[in-house]
Design a protein around this motif. Structure first.
Motif: not given
Length: 458
Positions: A257-261
């Motif tokens: 999720v962090a990578q996508h954000l």
């Protein structure tokens, strides 16, 4: 959490550089057409196509590649019915360290699974809330712009959109110390992605090293943020992302999720910054269009645009499309073949880099009247020049990888432009020479950051 098993042997193979059997040339030794592209990419592509046709070999930024310069090939690369063209490997060289794990860097079935993370964040109800959140931020900052000496539009709109991102995307207090540090990490990371010396070495003051430090800081911050957003009933994008599940109903990991954000916030910010900057440059020169759009925006709403107003803004919509045509935020679509194929009657080996130069294709004389001229009415009902070929205008791509944030970008563009034009008449400073030189890569902007005079209207 279960991990999807994907056959990804192709990501470990080197680029194919054996392209001598194809028409074209590599330009100057080692550097190829790199500096010519920075100066005038339109002329470079027009000259190469005139000499070699729609498909030709090319060398730029130390990469050998195949250029495919026709809307037919934009369709082929973006729809990709046989899953031959990998976006991940197409962008691997310049972006692998900074955008890793983002939606752009995921292929085929994996991309489909990960796109689910963003589905709720871009639904209509969510978009309505974003408009309500962003309008006060835009109004507050735009109100202060006229107080600046030597006002430059680009750095000011860049700061505004980063602050909107912090609030709308992440649910953060814009004035908090963590937000200031976050914004600086984003700026460092983007600068690092453009560095010529790409070494992550400590102690030498390298821009690339600073960019990688920014990326590492962002990863730490976002991985810590995700569980916090899962624990509350938030309406920011991070809260929506954090609660989405995969095909098995399981939450995605904090790291994923962090990578996508990171990717989405960076992509949305820089592209819209470019479009708004180029728009204001055109409007300061084409004052008839400035007046036309201002009148339309002013009649739509007295106190900031509402979500339902956006679809009624016909002239503003055509303006948006024309600026995207002339200066697409993503100037070239990159892919790499995962197996041997044929393009335009030419054999193309596996692992060959391909680029479709959208910034050139959207100015091809076969499809556009006076293609280098600013003319938003070309999109108006009755003319509709963009409908000669379904992929002659494709700033957001197509197929499975079509930009998931395109409607958000449209919304943000109209809300920001509405506040600027109903508050100010924008003019060039006395003695300004138009057009000013344009930086085309990685995103279009005037090299002088667009100095403007803001004449208050209210």
């Amino acid at each position: 959490m279960r991990q999807q098993v994907i056959d990804n042997d192709y990501i470990h193979r080197p680029d194919n550089r054996r392209l001598d059997h194809l028409p074209g040339d590599y330009g100057k030794p080692l550097i190829g057409y790199t500096f010519a592209m920075l100066k005038d990419p339109f002329s470079v592509f027009a000259d190469m196509r005139a000499r070699y046709g729609d498909v030709y070999r090319f060398n730029s930024t130390f990469q050998r590649m195949l250029i495919v310069s026709h809307p037919d090939f934009v369709k082929l690369l973006t729809l990709d019915p046989e899953q031959i063209f990998s976006p991940r490997m197409g962008y691997h060289g310049p972006l692998k360290d900074f955008f890793k794990g983002g939606l752009l860097m995921r292929d085929f079935g994996e991309h489909r699974v990960h796109r689910r993370i963003m589905q709720t964040a871009f639904k209509t109800d969510s978009m309505r809330r974003y408009v309500e959140q962003m309008n006060p931020i835009i109004a507050s900052q735009a109100n202060d712009w006229s107080q600046q000496n030597d006002f430059r539009f680009y750095p000011n709109i860049k700061k505004l959109l980063l602050d909107i991102g912090a609030n709308v995307f992440l649910g953060l207090d814009m004035d908090a110390d963590e937000t200031v540090k976050l914004n600086q990490s984003f700026l460092d990371m983007m600068a690092g992605s453009l560095a010529l010396i790409r070494k992550d070495w400590p102690g030498l003051g390298l821009v690339y090293r600073k960019g990688m430090n920014g990326r590492r800081e962002l990863e730490r911050f976002f991985v810590d943020l995700v569980p916090k957003r899962r624990a509350v009933d938030g309406t920011d994008m991070a809260s929506y992302f954090a609660k989405e599940t995969d095909d098995n109903g399981e939450l995605f990991s904090d790291e994923v999720v962090a990578q996508h954000l990171i990717f989405l916030l960076l992509a949305a910010h820089d592209t819209t910054t470019s479009v708004l900057t180029m728009t204001c440059s055109f409007l300061a020169h084409h004052t008839d269009w400035q007046d036309r759009v201002r009148e339309e925006l002013a009649s739509a709403a007295d106190n900031g645009l509402a979500y339902d107003d956006l679809a009624t803004l016909t002239h503003t919509e055509n303006l948006f499309k024309e600026v995207l045509r002339l200066h697409p935020p993503v100037p070239q679509f990159a892919r790499r073949t995962v197996k041997d194929t044929e393009i335009g009657g030419h054999h193309v080996p596996a692992d060959t880099l391909l680029q479709a130069p959208v910034l050139y294709i959207q100015r091809m004389e076969e499809f556009w009247t006076d293609p280098h001229n600013f003319d938003p009415d070309r999109f108006a009902e009755g003319r509709e020049e963009h409908k000669k070929h379904p992929f002659q205008w494709a700033p957001f791509g197509g197929g499975a990888h079509k930009c998931i944030g395109l409607h958000f970008a449209n919304m943000l563009f109209k809300c920001a432009l509405g506040e600027v034009l109903t508050r100010y008449r924008i003019e060039f400073p006395e003695g300004y020479e138009y057009p000013s030189p344009i930086q085309h890569f990685p995103f279009a902007k005037p090299v002088d950051d667009l100095p403007l005079r803001l004449v208050p209207l209210r």
